[in-house]
Design a protein around this motif. Sequence first.
Motif, PDB file in Angstrom:
ATOM      1  N   TYR A 113     -54.028  18.586  78.425  1.00 19.83           N
ATOM      2  CA  TYR A 113     -54.995  19.294  78.742  1.00 19.83           C
ATOM      3  C   TYR A 113     -54.753  20.797  78.801  1.00 19.83           C
TER       4      TYR A 113
ATOM      5  N   ASN B 134     -52.627  15.234  70.134  1.00 23.49           N
ATOM      6  CA  ASN B 134     -53.922  14.923  70.280  1.00 23.49           C
ATOM      7  C   ASN B 134     -54.724  14.880  68.778  1.00 23.49           C
TER       8      ASN B 134
ATOM      9  N   VAL C  23     -60.731  17.560  74.141  1.00 28.37           N
ATOM     10  CA  VAL C  23     -61.123  16.481  75.130  1.00 28.37           C
ATOM     11  C   VAL C  23     -62.479  16.014  74.918  1.00 28.37           C
ATOM     12  N   PRO C  24     -62.896  14.644  74.658  1.00 30.76           N
ATOM     13  CA  PRO C  24     -64.161  14.271  74.691  1.00 30.76           C
ATOM     14  C   PRO C  24     -64.999  14.514  76.002  1.00 30.76           C
TER      15      PRO C  24
ATOM     16  N   ARG D 244     -64.145   6.066  73.694  1.00 35.84           N
ATOM     17  CA  ARG D 244     -63.779   7.603  73.507  1.00 35.84           C
ATOM     18  C   ARG D 244     -63.706   8.268  75.169  1.00 35.84           C
TER      19      ARG D 244
ATOM     20  N   ARG E 133     -60.222  10.206  76.463  1.00 36.19           N
ATOM     21  CA  ARG E 133     -60.245  11.619  77.254  1.00 36.19           C
ATOM     22  C   ARG E 133     -59.141  11.412  78.421  1.00 36.19           C
TER      23      ARG E 133
ATOM     24  N   LEU F  43     -54.986  11.228  76.170  1.00 36.77           N
ATOM     25  CA  LEU F  43     -55.075  12.118  74.985  1.00 36.77           C
ATOM     26  C   LEU F  43     -53.759  11.849  74.045  1.00 36.77           C
TER      27      LEU F  43
ATOM     28  N   GLU G 213     -66.401  18.481  68.575  1.00 34.26           N
ATOM     29  CA  GLU G 213     -67.170  17.332  69.167  1.00 34.26           C
ATOM     30  C   GLU G 213     -68.683  17.587  68.610  1.00 34.26           C
TER      31      GLU G 213
END
Length: 342
Positions: free
Chosen positions: A36, A45, A50-51, A99, A103, A106, A265
């Motif tokens: 992250y 990733n 990150v969704p 999804r 998250r 990842l 996204e």
Amino acid sequence: MPRSSASALLYAVGALAIASSALAKANRDYCPSDPYADPANDQCNPLRYVPSLGLNAAACALYFAVWLAFTYNQFRYKGKYFLCLVIGTFTAGIGLVLRLVFRKMLHSSGAYIAMYLFVVLSPCAFLAADYILLGRIVNHLDAERYLFIKPSKVSTIFIISDIVTFLIQAVGGGTSSAQSQKARDVGVRIFLAGLAAQLLSFLLFSILWLVFLIRARKDEFLWKRSGWKQLYFALGFTCICFLIRSFFRTVELSEGYAGYLSIHEKFYMGLDALPLFVGILVYVWYWPPRILTPDTKVQRSEWSDASYDDTELAPPVREHGSPNTSATLADDGAFADSEGKK
């Protein structure tokens, strides 16, 4: 969908999953300890982001709400031919759930593969529903002459086309996971070719929809008949929505797997998940098995009656004790006399 086609689809899914797993394993040693910290530059990733919890949770709730509505319609109005839309909507919702799972994982190749397959494959069921529906409407109207492909062949031709284009994409996905940069570039081009072919296939289907509309519009008897035009326009609306998604996917991959569209996204949500959702949403109100019922089906005798002129082409009157001779309209537009019973 034919059993052989379903088997081919499963084999393709397996090949793509194995290839993606191999690629993830090769990169595992280079993964950062904190996924992250900098997801945009994280080679492990595949999304490069990150969704969003809020966006995906909302989308998931909406898809499952529509799935419940479809399930209700399916039980109330039946119609097995549209079951593919019910299943496709459910699997699309599963893709959004995955999804949310991804998250939290990842760097998990398994989570990514599962999410990717559900997200990419679910729309195939949406396209199949449209393919089936066009043939059903034309058959319901007994208007095959306005379609240059037999209604019974429409779904078969285009579903097979979808299977073939997906297989091309699977080959491209497998090749793009090779260690050689040259092989990866070839894989991306193959995958792009598969997406472009799928886009072309659905574009041709949309043109087929338009051709029938133009021809049917000129037929006064058919056009004045109620009960089918709203459903037909709903089908056309879904074509527009699905084409938006197909154009997006094609342009997205033309930039590569880590292109600008792929790593943001908002483009996936606005040009993929949203158009698909809006496209299938119309079927909550215009559920085909509710509209295309036996009592609204056009009979061949109705066409014959509508084709007679009140004076010159009126059917002969049967006299008492004499045989009845009726004129029926043949498929080529000519009149053929057939001897009836007393």
